[in-house]
Design a protein around this motif. Structure first.
Motif, PDB file in Angstrom:
ATOM      1  N   TYR A   1      -0.272  -4.935  -7.487  1.00 55.12           N
ATOM      2  CA  TYR A   1       0.387  -3.608  -7.468  1.00 55.12           C
ATOM      3  C   TYR A   1       1.021  -3.341  -8.837  1.00 55.12           C
ATOM      4  CZ  TYR A   1      -0.216  -4.508  -2.510  1.00 55.12           C
ATOM      5  OH  TYR A   1      -0.761  -4.819  -1.289  1.00 55.12           O
ATOM      6  N   PRO A   2       0.194  -3.115  -9.870  1.00 50.72           N
ATOM      7  CA  PRO A   2       0.708  -3.078 -11.241  1.00 50.72           C
ATOM      8  C   PRO A   2       1.759  -1.995 -11.494  1.00 50.72           C
ATOM      9  CG  PRO A   2      -1.628  -2.476 -11.157  1.00 50.72           C
ATOM     10  CD  PRO A   2      -1.267  -2.954  -9.803  1.00 50.72           C
ATOM     11  N   GLY A   3       1.721  -0.887 -10.755  1.00 51.15           N
ATOM     12  CA  GLY A   3       2.680   0.185 -11.056  1.00 51.15           C
ATOM     13  C   GLY A   3       4.010   0.070 -10.342  1.00 51.15           C
ATOM     14  N   ALA A   4       4.091  -0.829  -9.383  1.00 59.64           N
ATOM     15  CA  ALA A   4       5.273  -0.860  -8.509  1.00 59.64           C
ATOM     16  C   ALA A   4       6.432  -1.646  -9.127  1.00 59.64           C
ATOM     17  CB  ALA A   4       4.898  -1.492  -7.169  1.00 59.64           C
TER      18      ALA A   4
ATOM     19  N   ASN B   1       0.826  -1.214   0.000  1.00 62.07           N
ATOM     20  CA  ASN B   1       0.000   0.000   0.000  1.00 62.07           C
ATOM     21  C   ASN B   1       0.857   1.260   0.000  1.00 62.07           C
ATOM     22  OD1 ASN B   1      -2.258  -1.513  -0.089  1.00 62.07           O
ATOM     23  ND2 ASN B   1      -2.994  -1.050   1.984  1.00 62.07           N
ATOM     24  N   GLY B   2       0.628   2.102  -1.015  1.00 64.00           N
ATOM     25  CA  GLY B   2       1.316   3.390  -1.085  1.00 64.00           C
ATOM     26  C   GLY B   2       2.793   3.301  -1.431  1.00 64.00           C
ATOM     27  N   LYS B   3       3.270   2.130  -1.879  1.00 65.59           N
ATOM     28  CA  LYS B   3       4.706   1.987  -2.157  1.00 65.59           C
ATOM     29  C   LYS B   3       4.968   1.931  -3.659  1.00 65.59           C
ATOM     30  CE  LYS B   3       5.971  -0.130   2.139  1.00 65.59           C
ATOM     31  NZ  LYS B   3       7.013  -0.885   2.789  1.00 65.59           N
ATOM     32  N   SER B   4       6.066   2.564  -4.074  1.00 63.09           N
ATOM     33  CA  SER B   4       6.433   2.473  -5.500  1.00 63.09           C
ATOM     34  C   SER B   4       7.392   1.298  -5.718  1.00 63.09           C
ATOM     35  CB  SER B   4       7.089   3.774  -5.965  1.00 63.09           C
ATOM     36  OG  SER B   4       8.217   4.033  -5.157  1.00 63.09           O
ATOM     37  N   THR B   5       8.002   0.814  -4.614  1.00 67.44           N
ATOM     38  CA  THR B   5       8.891  -0.348  -4.697  1.00 67.44           C
ATOM     39  C   THR B   5       8.480  -1.358  -3.628  1.00 67.44           C
ATOM     40  OG1 THR B   5      10.722   1.036  -5.419  1.00 67.44           O
ATOM     41  CG2 THR B   5      11.298  -1.130  -4.592  1.00 67.44           C
ATOM     42  N   ILE B   6       8.361  -2.614  -4.032  1.00 64.98           N
ATOM     43  CA  ILE B   6       8.001  -3.678  -3.090  1.00 64.98           C
ATOM     44  C   ILE B   6       9.184  -4.647  -3.014  1.00 64.98           C
ATOM     45  CG2 ILE B   6       6.420  -5.602  -2.631  1.00 64.98           C
ATOM     46  CD1 ILE B   6       4.304  -4.017  -4.224  1.00 64.98           C
ATOM     47  N   ASN B   7       9.664  -4.889  -1.794  1.00 64.80           N
ATOM     48  CA  ASN B   7      10.818  -5.772  -1.592  1.00 64.80           C
ATOM     49  C   ASN B   7      10.362  -7.149  -1.127  1.00 64.80           C
ATOM     50  OD1 ASN B   7      12.850  -3.817  -2.233  1.00 64.80           O
ATOM     51  ND2 ASN B   7      12.385  -2.821  -0.283  1.00 64.80           N
TER      52      ASN B   7
END
Length: 292
Positions: A78-81, A49-55
């Motif tokens: 999260y299609p944009g991340a 949620n609210g993240k541009s990068t997911i680790n």
């Protein structure tokens, strides 16, 4: 006299051969795929949620079959991340198969892969030595907790790396599976030394409760056709027996009485079900989702 029994892990080629046959003979991956399709979307619903990068950290990622399915679900949610996917895997052979799989896949844009050829313990030691504590949005450990020396400490360490909305997903054999029956009765007769520990999903609540962790448990039904194990001299049967007992050439090196008792046990309802003349071993899995 039978030669002394040795651990299957002493022969990595034979281990991989028996593991691949296990995957072919069982519904292991199908039942995990079903979990990924049906239940994983809820598990990952808020990790990015609210993240541009997911680790994402895959502990014991193997050849990546399940990893890529998990990543496709995270990507769909999260299609944009951008997704950074780090993989901890001690087997060079498995890593190279994972890399081949990634090279052949078409839908992995926005996903960056980093492989670490090391065990979970080596990763933890290296991070501690470098004084690094990288945090993760999703960590998964699929069928790997058997290969760590200290299960509670390993869970505590990786749990400590979770971000505030992250999840730690653990999959291992169920406490209601044939594995549990087999290990409780015969584990002490197998030559495991300290290469592997008999841990199942039924052992985890006690560890997690004592660590004060919040979690959910799911049971995944699965079975494995072990009919060939009862055909004397059958090559596949011998490989599956190796996998079931974690013993190299079990059929040839086990004391005859142990072999007889084990084959008898494998037919019993605690381990298997007999349908249409075939013997299906109970390969049920347990899934544990741990909150931060």
């Amino acid at each position: 006299m039978a030669s002394p029994m040795r651990s299957l892990l002493a022969d990595p080629d034979r281990y991989l051969q028996s593991f691949r046959l296990f995957l072919e003979s069982s519904t292991e991956h199908q039942c995990m795929q079903e979990f990924v399709e049906r239940q994983l979307p809820d598990v990952i619903a808020s990790i990015g949620n609210g993240k541009s990068t997911i680790n994402v950290l895959s502990v014991g990622g193997g050849a990546g079959e399940m990893d890529l399915q998990i990543l496709s679900k995270i990507r769909a949610r999260y299609p944009g991340a951008t997704i950074n996917n780090d993989v901890i895997e001690p087997s060079a052979d498995q890593i190279s198969k994972y890399k081949e799989r990634v090279a052949q896949a078409s839908n992995l844009e926005n996903i960056k892969f980093t492989w670490h050829k090391e065990t979970a313990y080596e990763y933890e030691s290296r991070m501690n030595a470098e004084k690094k504590t990288k945090k993760w949005d999703f960590i998964h450990m699929i069928q790997m907790l058997y290969y760590v020396k200290d299960v509670p400490a390993t869970i505590r360490y990786f749990h400590s790396l979770l971000e505030s909305q992250a999840k730690l997903l653990i999959i291992l054999v169920s406490g209601k599976s044939g594995w549990d029956t087999l290990w409780k009765k015969y584990g002490s007769s197998f030559p495991l030394e300290d290469l592997c520990s008999y841990v199942c999903s039924g052992d985890l609540p006690r560890m997690l409760d004592s660590a004060g962790l919040k979690y959910q448990l799911h049971e995944l039904p699965s079975h494995m056709d072990i009919t060939s194990c009862f055909v004397e001299g059958d090559k596949d049967g011998e490989l599956l027996l190796d996998f079931l007992t974690e013993t190299l050439d079990f059929a040839k090196t086990a004391p005859p009485e142990l072999k007889r008792q084990l084959l008898e046990e494998l037919r019993k309802p605690g381990c298997s079900e007999i349908r249409d003349g075939k013997v299906f071993f109970n390969n049920n899995l347990g899934v544990i989702v741990i909150e931060p």
